[in-house]
Design a protein around this motif. Sequence first.
Motif, PDB file in Angstrom:
ATOM      1  N   SER A 159      24.066  53.334  30.916  1.00  0.00           N
ATOM      2  CA  SER A 159      24.888  52.163  30.620  1.00  0.00           C
ATOM      3  C   SER A 159      24.836  51.169  31.763  1.00  0.00           C
ATOM      4  CB  SER A 159      26.356  52.560  30.421  1.00  0.00           C
ATOM      5  OG  SER A 159      26.500  53.469  29.374  1.00  0.00           O
ATOM      6  N   GLU A 160      24.948  49.911  31.397  1.00  0.00           N
ATOM      7  CA  GLU A 160      25.127  48.846  32.377  1.00  0.00           C
ATOM      8  C   GLU A 160      26.367  48.067  31.952  1.00  0.00           C
ATOM      9  OE1 GLU A 160      22.986  44.807  34.159  1.00  0.00           O
ATOM     10  OE2 GLU A 160      21.932  46.009  32.648  1.00  0.00           O
ATOM     11  N   ARG A 161      27.306  47.947  32.875  1.00  0.00           N
ATOM     12  CA  ARG A 161      28.532  47.206  32.586  1.00  0.00           C
ATOM     13  C   ARG A 161      28.769  46.181  33.697  1.00  0.00           C
ATOM     14  NH1 ARG A 161      33.144  51.607  31.013  1.00  0.00           N
ATOM     15  NH2 ARG A 161      33.034  52.061  33.240  1.00  0.00           N
ATOM     16  N   LEU A 162      29.445  45.108  33.343  1.00  0.00           N
ATOM     17  CA  LEU A 162      29.904  44.131  34.321  1.00  0.00           C
ATOM     18  C   LEU A 162      31.413  44.266  34.441  1.00  0.00           C
ATOM     19  CD1 LEU A 162      27.850  40.946  33.372  1.00  0.00           C
ATOM     20  CD2 LEU A 162      27.412  42.590  35.203  1.00  0.00           C
ATOM     21  N   LEU A 163      31.870  44.333  35.675  1.00  0.00           N
ATOM     22  CA  LEU A 163      33.294  44.482  35.950  1.00  0.00           C
ATOM     23  C   LEU A 163      33.810  43.222  36.626  1.00  0.00           C
ATOM     24  CD1 LEU A 163      32.854  47.975  37.559  1.00  0.00           C
ATOM     25  CD2 LEU A 163      33.888  47.596  35.342  1.00  0.00           C
ATOM     26  N   GLN A 164      34.981  42.799  36.225  1.00  0.00           N
ATOM     27  CA  GLN A 164      35.656  41.695  36.895  1.00  0.00           C
ATOM     28  C   GLN A 164      36.899  42.255  37.554  1.00  0.00           C
ATOM     29  OE1 GLN A 164      36.457  37.952  34.756  1.00  0.00           O
ATOM     30  NE2 GLN A 164      38.522  38.053  35.607  1.00  0.00           N
ATOM     31  N   SER A 165      37.044  41.980  38.833  1.00  0.00           N
ATOM     32  CA  SER A 165      38.198  42.454  39.595  1.00  0.00           C
ATOM     33  C   SER A 165      38.818  41.277  40.324  1.00  0.00           C
ATOM     34  CB  SER A 165      37.772  43.493  40.640  1.00  0.00           C
ATOM     35  OG  SER A 165      37.011  44.512  40.059  1.00  0.00           O
ATOM     36  N   HIS A 166      40.073  41.409  40.637  1.00  0.00           N
ATOM     37  CA  HIS A 166      40.727  40.374  41.436  1.00  0.00           C
ATOM     38  C   HIS A 166      41.486  41.059  42.565  1.00  0.00           C
ATOM     39  CE1 HIS A 166      42.181  36.437  42.427  1.00  0.00           C
ATOM     40  NE2 HIS A 166      43.351  37.000  42.657  1.00  0.00           N
ATOM     41  N   PHE A 167      41.231  40.583  43.770  1.00  0.00           N
ATOM     42  CA  PHE A 167      41.872  41.130  44.962  1.00  0.00           C
ATOM     43  C   PHE A 167      42.607  40.011  45.683  1.00  0.00           C
ATOM     44  CE2 PHE A 167      37.960  43.490  44.178  1.00  0.00           C
ATOM     45  CZ  PHE A 167      38.459  44.781  44.082  1.00  0.00           C
ATOM     46  N   PRO A 168      43.849  40.263  46.056  1.00  0.00           N
ATOM     47  CA  PRO A 168      44.543  39.243  46.850  1.00  0.00           C
ATOM     48  C   PRO A 168      43.897  39.169  48.240  1.00  0.00           C
ATOM     49  CG  PRO A 168      45.906  41.217  46.613  1.00  0.00           C
ATOM     50  CD  PRO A 168      44.671  41.430  45.790  1.00  0.00           C
ATOM     51  N   ILE A 169      43.565  37.969  48.671  1.00  0.00           N
ATOM     52  CA  ILE A 169      42.955  37.803  49.988  1.00  0.00           C
ATOM     53  C   ILE A 169      43.691  36.719  50.751  1.00  0.00           C
ATOM     54  CG2 ILE A 169      40.661  38.578  49.266  1.00  0.00           C
ATOM     55  CD1 ILE A 169      39.834  35.629  49.220  1.00  0.00           C
ATOM     56  N   PRO A 170      43.673  36.798  52.061  1.00  0.00           N
ATOM     57  CA  PRO A 170      44.341  35.764  52.853  1.00  0.00           C
ATOM     58  C   PRO A 170      43.692  34.390  52.633  1.00  0.00           C
ATOM     59  CG  PRO A 170      43.783  37.675  54.220  1.00  0.00           C
ATOM     60  CD  PRO A 170      43.126  37.875  52.875  1.00  0.00           C
ATOM     61  N   THR A 171      44.494  33.351  52.721  1.00  0.00           N
ATOM     62  CA  THR A 171      44.026  31.978  52.524  1.00  0.00           C
ATOM     63  C   THR A 171      42.905  31.635  53.503  1.00  0.00           C
ATOM     64  OG1 THR A 171      46.241  31.381  51.786  1.00  0.00           O
ATOM     65  CG2 THR A 171      44.779  29.566  52.370  1.00  0.00           C
ATOM     66  N   TRP A 172      43.028  32.123  54.745  1.00  0.00           N
ATOM     67  CA  TRP A 172      42.011  31.782  55.744  1.00  0.00           C
ATOM     68  C   TRP A 172      40.645  32.354  55.370  1.00  0.00           C
ATOM     69  CZ3 TRP A 172      39.361  35.513  58.423  1.00  0.00           C
ATOM     70  CH2 TRP A 172      39.932  36.787  58.486  1.00  0.00           C
ATOM     71  N   VAL A 173      40.631  33.521  54.686  1.00  0.00           N
ATOM     72  CA  VAL A 173      39.357  34.106  54.262  1.00  0.00           C
ATOM     73  C   VAL A 173      38.729  33.227  53.185  1.00  0.00           C
ATOM     74  CG1 VAL A 173      38.260  36.090  53.141  1.00  0.00           C
ATOM     75  CG2 VAL A 173      40.025  36.467  54.877  1.00  0.00           C
ATOM     76  N   GLU A 174      39.561  32.765  52.249  1.00  0.00           N
ATOM     77  CA  GLU A 174      39.043  31.887  51.196  1.00  0.00           C
ATOM     78  C   GLU A 174      38.475  30.599  51.794  1.00  0.00           C
ATOM     79  OE1 GLU A 174      40.362  29.808  46.978  1.00  0.00           O
ATOM     80  OE2 GLU A 174      41.736  31.187  47.956  1.00  0.00           O
ATOM     81  N   LYS A 175      39.173  30.028  52.773  1.00  0.00           N
ATOM     82  CA  LYS A 175      38.695  28.795  53.402  1.00  0.00           C
ATOM     83  C   LYS A 175      37.401  29.038  54.183  1.00  0.00           C
ATOM     84  CE  LYS A 175      43.105  26.457  53.602  1.00  0.00           C
ATOM     85  NZ  LYS A 175      44.162  25.905  54.422  1.00  0.00           N
ATOM     86  N   LEU A 176      37.308  30.167  54.845  1.00  0.00           N
ATOM     87  CA  LEU A 176      36.130  30.484  55.656  1.00  0.00           C
ATOM     88  C   LEU A 176      34.907  30.786  54.800  1.00  0.00           C
ATOM     89  CD1 LEU A 176      34.974  31.144  58.528  1.00  0.00           C
ATOM     90  CD2 LEU A 176      35.701  33.508  58.110  1.00  0.00           C
ATOM     91  N   THR A 177      35.108  31.501  53.682  1.00  0.00           N
ATOM     92  CA  THR A 177      33.973  31.998  52.900  1.00  0.00           C
ATOM     93  C   THR A 177      33.794  31.319  51.546  1.00  0.00           C
ATOM     94  OG1 THR A 177      35.305  33.702  51.811  1.00  0.00           O
ATOM     95  CG2 THR A 177      34.261  34.296  53.921  1.00  0.00           C
ATOM     96  N   GLY A 178      34.855  30.706  51.033  1.00  0.00           N
ATOM     97  CA  GLY A 178      34.787  30.145  49.683  1.00  0.00           C
ATOM     98  C   GLY A 178      35.050  31.185  48.603  1.00  0.00           C
ATOM     99  N   PHE A 179      35.301  32.423  49.002  1.00  0.00           N
ATOM    100  CA  PHE A 179      35.552  33.512  48.052  1.00  0.00           C
ATOM    101  C   PHE A 179      37.015  33.494  47.633  1.00  0.00           C
ATOM    102  CE2 PHE A 179      36.634  38.089  47.369  1.00  0.00           C
ATOM    103  CZ  PHE A 179      35.940  38.247  46.195  1.00  0.00           C
ATOM    104  N   SER A 180      37.258  33.412  46.318  1.00  0.00           N
ATOM    105  CA  SER A 180      38.615  33.260  45.799  1.00  0.00           C
ATOM    106  C   SER A 180      39.354  34.573  45.576  1.00  0.00           C
ATOM    107  CB  SER A 180      38.572  32.519  44.462  1.00  0.00           C
ATOM    108  OG  SER A 180      37.937  33.342  43.490  1.00  0.00           O
TER     109      SER A 180
END
Length: 190
Positions: free
Chosen positions: A50-71
Amino acid sequence: MRIWTSEHVFEHPWDTVINAAYRKYPNPLNSAVDGIDIVKQEVSDGVLKSERLLQSHFPIPTWVEKLTGFSGTQYSQELSTIDPANKEMVLTTRNLNALSFLRVDEKLTYKPDPSNPGNTILTQEAVVNVNLPVWVDYCEKTFLNTYQTNALKGRKGVEWVIDNIKREYQEISAKVTSEMQDFITFSSRR
């Protein structure tokens, strides 16, 4: 690069554990995974692939999002093989986004316990590569600590699914027994 490994024994037979492991999401013990899509499934030489795609959401600090663009929304590819003849299930997962600064490769292997075939051994391995030169050590340690916590939630999630499967079986069994009793009672009155 950091590597994390772990071994866990489920006190359930292999077929029960792999059924639950494949159905472990969604579950209330690990709400990070909020979407699963099956891309491909096939049986080849008795092995389910099997091949599956998973979507996950992790709370991350705002500074990480600003530094990396990862939401904090993560997409991952999961490849699995279930080999009933050899009683082995292998799941490998790799993140698909945020690869410019983070790559996580995970491998889970489920096999019967050789010393107690009524139990199942889960072997887990995660390899984390962070490409943020200043933050590598900190980010890898932080991520592996989070991963270890999530791995525990994942094992508890498998137990939760096993309990639900058992409850479903008992409910169906009780319903069938009740309906058979009703049928027998009805038939004897005729």
